[in-house]
Scaffold this active site. Structure first.
Site, mmCIF file in Angstrom:
data_model
loop_
_atom_site.group_PDB
_atom_site.id
_atom_site.type_symbol
_atom_site.label_atom_id
_atom_site.label_comp_id
_atom_site.label_asym_id
_atom_site.label_seq_id
_atom_site.Cartn_x
_atom_site.Cartn_y
_atom_site.Cartn_z
ATOM 1 N N ASN A 1 -57.997 55.181 75.705
ATOM 2 C CA ASN A 1 -58.445 56.530 75.150
ATOM 3 C C ASN A 1 -58.901 57.485 76.375
ATOM 4 O O ASN A 1 -59.234 56.944 77.495
ATOM 5 C CB ASN A 1 -59.727 56.423 74.280
ATOM 6 C CG ASN A 1 -60.229 57.494 73.792
ATOM 7 O OD1 ASN A 1 -59.729 58.501 73.209
ATOM 8 N ND2 ASN A 1 -61.690 57.681 74.180
ATOM 9 N N ASP B 1 -66.480 54.845 72.533
ATOM 10 C CA ASP B 1 -66.673 55.445 73.925
ATOM 11 C C ASP B 1 -67.179 54.606 74.931
ATOM 12 O O ASP B 1 -67.829 54.764 76.129
ATOM 13 C CB ASP B 1 -67.326 56.724 73.988
ATOM 14 C CG ASP B 1 -66.504 57.936 73.092
ATOM 15 O OD1 ASP B 1 -65.289 57.865 72.990
ATOM 16 O OD2 ASP B 1 -67.239 58.957 72.805
ATOM 17 N N HIS C 1 -61.498 60.539 77.353
ATOM 18 C CA HIS C 1 -62.821 61.183 76.716
ATOM 19 C C HIS C 1 -63.192 62.326 77.864
ATOM 20 O O HIS C 1 -63.255 61.856 78.975
ATOM 21 C CB HIS C 1 -64.023 59.962 76.719
ATOM 22 C CG HIS C 1 -65.285 60.533 76.214
ATOM 23 N ND1 HIS C 1 -65.406 60.858 74.726
ATOM 24 C CD2 HIS C 1 -66.310 60.878 76.693
ATOM 25 C CE1 HIS C 1 -66.639 61.359 74.413
ATOM 26 N NE2 HIS C 1 -66.911 61.272 75.671
ATOM 27 N N GLU D 1 -57.803 66.498 82.549
ATOM 28 C CA GLU D 1 -57.385 65.423 81.462
ATOM 29 C C GLU D 1 -55.956 65.455 81.688
ATOM 30 O O GLU D 1 -55.462 64.379 81.534
ATOM 31 C CB GLU D 1 -57.873 65.864 80.111
ATOM 32 C CG GLU D 1 -59.586 65.764 79.915
ATOM 33 C CD GLU D 1 -59.803 65.817 78.466
ATOM 34 O OE1 GLU D 1 -58.926 65.286 77.419
ATOM 35 O OE2 GLU D 1 -60.606 66.838 78.203
ATOM 36 N N ARG E 1 -60.899 60.049 64.634
ATOM 37 C CA ARG E 1 -61.282 58.927 63.797
ATOM 38 C C ARG E 1 -61.874 57.738 64.416
ATOM 39 O O ARG E 1 -61.413 57.401 65.677
ATOM 40 C CB ARG E 1 -60.283 58.453 62.902
ATOM 41 C CG ARG E 1 -59.807 59.495 61.823
ATOM 42 C CD ARG E 1 -60.506 59.832 60.660
ATOM 43 N NE ARG E 1 -59.590 60.730 59.807
ATOM 44 C CZ ARG E 1 -60.343 60.887 58.691
ATOM 45 N NH1 ARG E 1 -61.364 60.282 58.257
ATOM 46 N NH2 ARG E 1 -59.481 61.863 57.948
ATOM 47 N N LEU F 1 -62.328 54.052 65.156
ATOM 48 C CA LEU F 1 -61.441 53.107 64.533
ATOM 49 C C LEU F 1 -62.223 51.733 64.305
ATOM 50 O O LEU F 1 -63.329 51.501 64.953
ATOM 51 C CB LEU F 1 -60.321 52.589 65.646
ATOM 52 C CG LEU F 1 -59.299 53.607 65.978
ATOM 53 C CD1 LEU F 1 -58.549 53.576 67.415
ATOM 54 C CD2 LEU F 1 -58.211 54.010 64.795
HETATM 55 C C1 GAR Z 1 -59.592 66.343 74.751
HETATM 56 O O1 GAR Z 1 -60.555 66.949 75.437
HETATM 57 C C2 GAR Z 1 -59.990 64.955 74.523
HETATM 58 O O2 GAR Z 1 -60.600 64.312 75.739
HETATM 59 C C3 GAR Z 1 -61.217 65.084 73.427
HETATM 60 O O3 GAR Z 1 -60.599 65.849 72.478
HETATM 61 C C4 GAR Z 1 -59.582 66.775 73.074
HETATM 62 C C5 GAR Z 1 -58.304 66.752 72.641
HETATM 63 O O4 GAR Z 1 -57.587 67.826 72.951
HETATM 64 N N1 GAR Z 1 -61.240 63.858 72.857
HETATM 65 C C6 GAR Z 1 -62.313 63.127 72.314
HETATM 66 O O5 GAR Z 1 -63.365 64.034 72.267
HETATM 67 C C7 GAR Z 1 -62.371 61.771 71.797
HETATM 68 N N2 GAR Z 1 -63.644 61.219 71.770
HETATM 69 P P1 GAR Z 1 -55.765 67.678 72.899
HETATM 70 O O6 GAR Z 1 -55.653 67.630 71.176
HETATM 71 O O7 GAR Z 1 -55.613 69.054 73.270
HETATM 72 O O8 GAR Z 1 -55.404 66.474 73.649
#
Ligand code: GAR
Length: 199
Positions: free
Chosen positions: A108, A146, A110, A175, A92, A94
């Site tokens: 966050n 972002d 990304h 990540e 979402r 914010l």
């Molecule tokens: C991750 O790759 C994260 O970086 C991305 O969603 C995925 C969540 O995976 N986030 C975004 O794109 C935010 N803009 P997860 O639920 O397995 O952590």
């Protein structure tokens, strides 16, 4: 030094949340996870609950939208005594008010090397552009999506024959390494928004 009280917000499977929970199992880690909350009944909540971490759903849809959803999130966050929030696949956008309320206490992850590829479909866009490298970024959150001071980036090479799926898998592994490191830097005070670099 007391461990920072960290809340994690998720929308989905929660694999980054899991990486943070695992890191925080170490008593020497500078943060403890006090609550995991989601904007809908997300799969990752069951993982957090199995770890004995309190969970909450601020169901935006059932509550009637963003304002009510964020108000409920704030209630849950305050009740848990939250000092820092980690967004981990929280999908979402914010409000500026929410971001301001948690200014410099909201981070966050990304799946791109910001400022390249804000938004969605980052892996497909990096491949389509013919990039040689891709990666992930952990940053302090600002109202513009972002953007915000960068805490850590990890670069992932793009290999010949990569698809959005194979690349996403490798970036996700990065990540899971990067987010616990970045949270440790912030929770221990080694990195602040003022010392982090802009994105
Ligand atoms: C991750 O790759 C994260 O970086 C991305 O969603 C995925 C969540 O995976 N986030 C975004 O794109 C935010 N803009 P997860 O639920 O397995 O952590």
């Amino acid at each position: 030094m007391a461990r920072k009280r960290v809340a994690i917000l998720i929308s989905g499977r929660g694999s980054n949340m899991e990486a943070l929970i695992r890191a925080a199992r170490d008593p020497a880690y500078p943060a403890g996870i006090v609550v995991v909350a989601a904007d809908k009944p997300a799969a990752g909540l069951a993982i957090a609950a199995a770890e004995g971490i309190p969970t909450a759903v601020a169901d935006y849809k059932a509550l009637g939208g963003k304002a009510a959803g964020e108000a409920e999130l704030n209630r849950v966050l305050d009740e848990a005594g939250t000092e820092l929030i980690c967004l981990a696949g929280f999908m979402r956008i914010l409000s500026a008010d929410f971001v301001q309320r948690w200014h410099d206490r909201l981070i966050n992850i990304h799946p791109s090397l910001l400022p390249s590829y804000p938004g969605i479909d980052t892996h497909a866009r990096a491949l389509a552009a013919g990039d040689k490298v891709h990666g992930c970024t952990v940053h302090f959150v600002r109202a513009e999506v972002d953007t915000g001071p960068v805490i850590l980036r990890e670069t992932v090479p793009i290999r010949p024959g990569d698809t959005a799926e194979t690349l996403a898998r490798r970036v996700l592994e990065a990540e899971h390494r990067t987010y616990p490191r970045a949270l440790a830097l912030v929770a221990s005070g080694q990195v602040t928004a003022a010392s982090a670099s802009g994105a």
